[in-house]
Design a protein around this motif. Structure first.
Motif, PDB file in Angstrom:
ATOM      1  N   ASN A  13       6.615   9.688   2.136  1.00  0.00           N
ATOM      2  CA  ASN A  13       6.682   9.909   0.681  1.00  0.00           C
ATOM      3  C   ASN A  13       8.076  10.336   0.227  1.00  0.00           C
ATOM      4  N   GLN A  14       8.947  10.724   1.162  1.00  0.00           N
ATOM      5  CA  GLN A  14      10.316  11.087   0.803  1.00  0.00           C
ATOM      6  C   GLN A  14      11.237   9.869   0.751  1.00  0.00           C
ATOM      7  N   GLU A  15      10.814   8.788   1.370  1.00  0.00           N
ATOM      8  CA  GLU A  15      11.602   7.557   1.432  1.00  0.00           C
ATOM      9  C   GLU A  15      10.685   6.403   1.038  1.00  0.00           C
ATOM     10  N   GLN A  16      11.104   5.627   0.043  1.00  0.00           N
ATOM     11  CA  GLN A  16      10.243   4.554  -0.453  1.00  0.00           C
ATOM     12  C   GLN A  16      10.177   3.355   0.490  1.00  0.00           C
ATOM     13  N   LYS A  17      11.244   3.116   1.251  1.00  0.00           N
ATOM     14  CA  LYS A  17      11.247   1.997   2.181  1.00  0.00           C
ATOM     15  C   LYS A  17      10.531   2.390   3.473  1.00  0.00           C
ATOM     16  N   ILE A  18       9.848   1.429   4.059  1.00  0.00           N
ATOM     17  CA  ILE A  18       9.276   1.620   5.387  1.00  0.00           C
ATOM     18  C   ILE A  18      10.381   1.362   6.401  1.00  0.00           C
ATOM     19  N   LEU A  19      10.661   2.356   7.237  1.00  0.00           N
ATOM     20  CA  LEU A  19      11.788   2.279   8.157  1.00  0.00           C
ATOM     21  C   LEU A  19      11.329   2.294   9.613  1.00  0.00           C
ATOM     22  N   PRO A  20      12.103   1.660  10.510  1.00  0.00           N
ATOM     23  CA  PRO A  20      11.852   1.854  11.938  1.00  0.00           C
ATOM     24  C   PRO A  20      11.988   3.339  12.280  1.00  0.00           C
ATOM     25  N   TRP A  21      11.266   3.801  13.274  1.00  0.00           N
ATOM     26  CA  TRP A  21      11.235   5.233  13.554  1.00  0.00           C
ATOM     27  C   TRP A  21      12.613   5.809  13.818  1.00  0.00           C
ATOM     28  N   ARG A  22      13.515   5.025  14.399  1.00  0.00           N
ATOM     29  CA  ARG A  22      14.856   5.537  14.718  1.00  0.00           C
ATOM     30  C   ARG A  22      15.762   5.618  13.485  1.00  0.00           C
ATOM     31  N   ALA A  23      15.383   4.992  12.383  1.00  0.00           N
ATOM     32  CA  ALA A  23      16.263   4.903  11.218  1.00  0.00           C
ATOM     33  C   ALA A  23      16.004   5.987  10.178  1.00  0.00           C
ATOM     34  N   GLY A  61      -4.906  13.859  -7.673  1.00  0.00           N
ATOM     35  CA  GLY A  61      -3.721  13.056  -7.969  1.00  0.00           C
ATOM     36  C   GLY A  61      -2.415  13.726  -7.593  1.00  0.00           C
ATOM     37  N   TYR A  62      -2.498  14.920  -6.950  1.00  0.00           N
ATOM     38  CA  TYR A  62      -1.308  15.651  -6.519  1.00  0.00           C
ATOM     39  C   TYR A  62      -1.423  15.973  -5.033  1.00  0.00           C
ATOM     40  N   GLY A  63      -0.272  16.069  -4.363  1.00  0.00           N
ATOM     41  CA  GLY A  63      -0.311  16.418  -2.950  1.00  0.00           C
ATOM     42  C   GLY A  63       1.070  16.570  -2.377  1.00  0.00           C
ATOM     43  N   ASP A  64       1.122  17.100  -1.156  1.00  0.00           N
ATOM     44  CA  ASP A  64       2.396  17.137  -0.437  1.00  0.00           C
ATOM     45  C   ASP A  64       2.340  16.130   0.706  1.00  0.00           C
ATOM     46  N   PRO A 109       4.013  14.573  -6.329  1.00  0.00           N
ATOM     47  CA  PRO A 109       4.290  15.640  -5.365  1.00  0.00           C
ATOM     48  C   PRO A 109       4.003  17.029  -5.921  1.00  0.00           C
ATOM     49  N   MET A 110       3.354  17.839  -5.099  1.00  0.00           N
ATOM     50  CA  MET A 110       3.078  19.235  -5.430  1.00  0.00           C
ATOM     51  C   MET A 110       2.839  19.992  -4.133  1.00  0.00           C
ATOM     52  N   THR A 111       3.396  21.174  -4.011  1.00  0.00           N
ATOM     53  CA  THR A 111       3.230  21.964  -2.801  1.00  0.00           C
ATOM     54  C   THR A 111       1.800  22.470  -2.681  1.00  0.00           C
ATOM     55  N   ASP A 112       1.398  22.770  -1.452  1.00  0.00           N
ATOM     56  CA  ASP A 112       0.063  23.335  -1.225  1.00  0.00           C
ATOM     57  C   ASP A 112      -0.094  24.671  -1.945  1.00  0.00           C
ATOM     58  N   LEU A 113       0.976  25.434  -1.991  1.00  0.00           N
ATOM     59  CA  LEU A 113       0.896  26.746  -2.640  1.00  0.00           C
ATOM     60  C   LEU A 113       0.601  26.599  -4.128  1.00  0.00           C
ATOM     61  N   ASP A 114       1.267  25.642  -4.763  1.00  0.00           N
ATOM     62  CA  ASP A 114       1.029  25.423  -6.186  1.00  0.00           C
ATOM     63  C   ASP A 114      -0.325  24.758  -6.438  1.00  0.00           C
ATOM     64  N   ASN A 115      -0.732  23.887  -5.526  1.00  0.00           N
ATOM     65  CA  ASN A 115      -1.945  23.104  -5.732  1.00  0.00           C
ATOM     66  C   ASN A 115      -3.213  23.849  -5.316  1.00  0.00           C
ATOM     67  N   TYR A 116      -3.152  24.520  -4.157  1.00  0.00           N
ATOM     68  CA  TYR A 116      -4.349  25.156  -3.606  1.00  0.00           C
ATOM     69  C   TYR A 116      -4.237  26.674  -3.484  1.00  0.00           C
ATOM     70  N   LEU A 150       0.826  -1.206   0.000  1.00  0.00           N
ATOM     71  CA  LEU A 150       0.000   0.000   0.000  1.00  0.00           C
ATOM     72  C   LEU A 150       0.862   1.260   0.000  1.00  0.00           C
ATOM     73  N   ASN A 151       1.942   1.248   0.773  1.00  0.00           N
ATOM     74  CA  ASN A 151       2.824   2.411   0.815  1.00  0.00           C
ATOM     75  C   ASN A 151       3.393   2.709  -0.575  1.00  0.00           C
ATOM     76  N   GLU A 152       3.826   1.675  -1.270  1.00  0.00           N
ATOM     77  CA  GLU A 152       4.378   1.862  -2.616  1.00  0.00           C
ATOM     78  C   GLU A 152       3.304   2.341  -3.594  1.00  0.00           C
ATOM     79  N   GLN A 153       2.101   1.790  -3.486  1.00  0.00           N
ATOM     80  CA  GLN A 153       1.022   2.173  -4.387  1.00  0.00           C
ATOM     81  C   GLN A 153       0.676   3.654  -4.264  1.00  0.00           C
ATOM     82  N   VAL A 154       0.537   4.125  -3.033  1.00  0.00           N
ATOM     83  CA  VAL A 154       0.180   5.531  -2.831  1.00  0.00           C
ATOM     84  C   VAL A 154       1.327   6.433  -3.270  1.00  0.00           C
ATOM     85  N   ASN A 155       2.558   6.073  -2.919  1.00  0.00           N
ATOM     86  CA  ASN A 155       3.699   6.900  -3.304  1.00  0.00           C
ATOM     87  C   ASN A 155       3.825   7.039  -4.820  1.00  0.00           C
TER      88      ASN A 155
END
Length: 207
Positions: free
Chosen positions: A163-173, A109-112, A90-97, A80-85
């Motif tokens: 959305n900045q990192e494709q892998k799901i990471l432990p919170w400390r990583a 289909g765009y968001g931050d 990616p688009m900033t709120d300023l550009d989008n809204y 699911l994480n990969e599908q949504v990503n």
């Protein structure tokens, strides 16, 4: 466009196996989690989102439940994480809204960052994952800038969907500095976070 994306992702989410959850009181193993502090202010964007989507922000206490992270649950989470990503661009709120900060589902289909988080959380909840284990979290990223991620609380620790990192990471990583997140027992209450020490709680361990 969003309708097609949302329907496709929602259908995929419905294929997930049921998630077994346990309360912290039913504990038999100890895991390390992000240390939780005092109640703090809710992000203004979250308040605006709740005003626009009151059905997704129903108030009131709820039982704190952690996900038993089986192999299948992990595969479903990664998918699911990969599908949504990949589905949301990616688009900033300023550009989008035309606004500096605006929390919303990515209907076009765009968001931050927070838009990715909101969609991932909704799809997981719709698939039967417990709301109390899916926590919107505010951090400072590696550049020191404000950022939002989804923290998933499991019996094997806390993991970050980003959305900045494709892998799901432990919170400390992640390399992020954690600021605050939703409370497990009330989604409209926010608590501060610290990352300079650890705290242990008890939770059930899956196979």
């Amino acid at each position: 466009m969003f309708v097609r994306i949302f329907v496709a992702l929602a259908c995929a989410a419905l294929l997930f196996v049921p998630i077994v959850v346990r309360t912290a009181e039913a504990a038999s193993a100890i895991s390390v989690y992000a240390p939780v502090g005092d109640v703090t202010t809710s992000p203004s964007g979250y308040l605006q989102f709740c005003n626009d989507n009151p059905g997704d922000c129903r108030p009131g206490p709820q039982e704190a439940r952690d996900i038993v992270l089986s192999r299948q649950a992990w595969r479903d989470l990664v998918a699911l994480n990969e599908q949504v990503n990949h589905a949301v661009k990616p688009m900033t709120d300023l550009d989008n809204y035309g606004k500096v900060e605006w929390w919303a589902y990515p209907t076009d289909g765009y968001g931050d960052c927070e838009d990715y988080v909101l969609l991932k959380r909704k799809l997981l909840i719709d698939a039967g994952w417990p709301r109390s284990a899916l926590l919107i979290t505010v951090v400072r990223d590696k550049k020191g800038e404000g950022h939002a991620v989804l923290m998933v609380k499991t019996d094997r620790g806390e993991f970050v969907l980003d959305n900045q990192e494709q892998k799901i990471l432990p919170w400390r990583a992640t390399g992020y500095r954690y600021v605050k997140r939703q409370s497990q027992t009330d989604q409209n209450v926010w608590v501060s976070l610290g990352d300079t020490q650890t705290t242990s709680i008890v939770s059930a361990r899956g196979d």
